[in-house]
Write a protein that holds these residues in place. Sequence first.
Motif, short mmCIF file in Angstrom:
data_model
loop_
_atom_site.label_atom_id
_atom_site.label_comp_id
_atom_site.label_asym_id
_atom_site.label_seq_id
_atom_site.Cartn_x
_atom_site.Cartn_y
_atom_site.Cartn_z
N ASP A 63 54.45 28.45 52.16
CA ASP A 63 55.00 29.53 53.00
C ASP A 63 54.50 30.89 52.54
O ASP A 63 54.60 31.21 51.35
CB ASP A 63 56.53 29.51 52.92
CG ASP A 63 57.10 28.14 53.26
OD1 ASP A 63 56.63 27.54 54.24
OD2 ASP A 63 58.00 27.67 52.52
N ARG A 64 53.98 31.68 53.49
CA ARG A 64 53.56 33.04 53.13
C ARG A 64 54.76 33.97 53.28
O ARG A 64 55.26 34.19 54.38
CB ARG A 64 52.42 33.50 54.05
CG ARG A 64 51.99 34.93 53.80
CD ARG A 64 50.60 35.19 54.35
NE ARG A 64 50.47 34.91 55.78
CZ ARG A 64 50.65 35.80 56.75
NH1 ARG A 64 50.99 37.05 56.46
NH2 ARG A 64 50.51 35.46 58.01
N ILE A 65 55.23 34.48 52.14
CA ILE A 65 56.40 35.35 52.14
C ILE A 65 55.89 36.74 51.74
O ILE A 65 55.80 37.07 50.56
CB ILE A 65 57.48 34.84 51.14
CG1 ILE A 65 57.77 33.34 51.36
CG2 ILE A 65 58.74 35.68 51.24
CD1 ILE A 65 58.33 32.98 52.72
N ASP A 66 55.57 37.53 52.76
CA ASP A 66 54.89 38.81 52.49
C ASP A 66 55.81 40.01 52.74
O ASP A 66 56.99 39.86 53.08
CB ASP A 66 53.59 38.89 53.31
CG ASP A 66 53.86 38.82 54.81
OD1 ASP A 66 55.04 38.86 55.21
OD2 ASP A 66 52.89 38.70 55.58
N ASP A 67 55.24 41.18 52.58
CA ASP A 67 56.03 42.41 52.67
C ASP A 67 56.75 42.55 54.02
O ASP A 67 57.97 42.77 54.05
CB ASP A 67 55.10 43.61 52.38
CG ASP A 67 55.86 44.91 52.22
OD1 ASP A 67 57.11 44.90 52.30
OD2 ASP A 67 55.22 45.95 52.01
N PRO A 68 56.04 42.38 55.17
CA PRO A 68 56.77 42.54 56.45
C PRO A 68 57.93 41.55 56.59
O PRO A 68 59.01 41.92 57.08
CB PRO A 68 55.68 42.27 57.51
CG PRO A 68 54.38 42.51 56.82
CD PRO A 68 54.59 42.21 55.37
N LEU A 69 57.73 40.32 56.13
CA LEU A 69 58.80 39.33 56.25
C LEU A 69 60.00 39.71 55.37
O LEU A 69 61.15 39.60 55.77
CB LEU A 69 58.27 37.95 55.84
CG LEU A 69 59.14 36.76 56.23
CD1 LEU A 69 59.04 36.47 57.72
CD2 LEU A 69 58.74 35.52 55.45
N LEU A 70 59.69 40.20 54.17
CA LEU A 70 60.76 40.59 53.25
C LEU A 70 61.49 41.84 53.75
O LEU A 70 62.71 41.95 53.62
CB LEU A 70 60.18 40.79 51.85
CG LEU A 70 59.73 39.47 51.19
CD1 LEU A 70 58.71 39.74 50.08
CD2 LEU A 70 60.93 38.70 50.64
N ASP A 89 52.69 32.48 43.77
CA ASP A 89 51.66 33.41 44.22
C ASP A 89 51.64 33.56 45.75
O ASP A 89 50.97 34.44 46.27
CB ASP A 89 50.28 32.98 43.71
CG ASP A 89 50.04 31.50 43.91
OD1 ASP A 89 50.55 30.70 43.11
OD2 ASP A 89 49.38 31.15 44.92
N ASN A 90 52.40 32.73 46.47
CA ASN A 90 52.53 32.87 47.92
C ASN A 90 53.59 33.90 48.31
O ASN A 90 53.78 34.18 49.50
CB ASN A 90 52.91 31.52 48.55
CG ASN A 90 54.19 30.94 47.94
OD1 ASN A 90 54.32 30.87 46.71
ND2 ASN A 90 55.14 30.56 48.75
N ILE A 91 54.29 34.45 47.32
CA ILE A 91 55.38 35.40 47.59
C ILE A 91 54.98 36.77 47.05
O ILE A 91 54.53 36.88 45.90
CB ILE A 91 56.69 34.95 46.91
CG1 ILE A 91 57.09 33.55 47.41
CG2 ILE A 91 57.81 35.95 47.17
CD1 ILE A 91 58.31 32.97 46.71
#
Length: 372
Positions: A63-70, A89-91
């Motif tokens: 799962d890509r947990i990036d800035d916009p999602l957070l 490293d995906n977060i």
Amino acid sequence: MILAPMSAPRVFVTADIGKEALRRLVDSGFEVEVHPVIEPPSYDLLTVKVGSGVEGLVTTIRDRIDDPLLALGAAHGLKIVAQVAVGYDNIDVAAASRHGIPVANTPEVLSDATAEFAFFMMGAVARKLYPSEELVRSGRWGVWHPHHPWLGDNVTGKTVAVIGTGRIGKAFVHKCAGFDMDVLCYSRTRDEAFAQAVQKVMDLRAELGFGRRRTIRYTSLDEALTTADFVSLHLPLIRTGSSSTLHFMNEARLRQMKPDAYLVNTTRGPVVDEQALARVLQDGTIAGAALDVFDKEPLPEDSPLRDERLFLKLRLFNHLGSGTYETRLSPDPNIGMAGRAVQSVIDCLRGADPREMPWVVNRPPKGPSPNA
Ligand code: GLV
């Protein structure tokens, strides 16, 4: 699949992590939704779930947990991201910290499973376990012969370079000590007390007549790479900055290894330059490699690592290092990754202070409680 009770804090789990661990979330009073298929949720689906106000998000390395999602999560009450893995490293953890969202991982419980897998991978590639089985299964085993069609290399008594001596690297050293290997450790931060303790075990084995005295010591990367028979990687993937490990094993470092040496990677694929590895395997610069992790997973059809000419010297696995029932699925936080991840969700949603939670990787600094 939605598991009730209603009007409780909601938790979205991006993969089925086993019914016992999921049951612990439900029994804790949360409304739990589990992504119902084997494939990971799309980024769009993650956005919908996070935007719908889930308070707990249980993730995997897919799962890509990036800035916009957070940022979206922070605006809609997301209280914790609990990753079912030690690597994360995906977060975007820096972004999570900026948005005040704790990120938890599952260290320790997978160290032995991953370390033993790395250890078995050394044997698999050096003793040609899969080619041997394939020979039998395909009906091409025509005759027993002292060295036809090929031989392998011993693991026992050889020198292993352990690159990275964190939890998994250390667990791997323990296995190697039992196989009478000499150990060369490389790490930016040295744990001399650990090396001394292992040396005592080695000394005792020699004293009890288990063979000649073996040694363990920290050394330079150059010495580790140029003298070891096996090089096993245990560094986390860091993509940027002065501590970057992206393509740590680049062509120059691969070419430092001995022509009869083997590389083992159970950490993250991008730590090795795969194109360069394919080249050094093709031209015989090193004897072989065993990989459990890849730049892109699953391994693309057109990867140079799939070249049939590498069949004898390259073993490929499906990111299975921590893949045992107890390690992946046990609901017990002292045994399983699933149990450890759900424990973090339970603690957090019940109001624990993230600064006191053992597996939060971005603990806020100590000081007055954020809720004070
Ligand atoms: C698996 O790869 C993990 O990081 O736990």
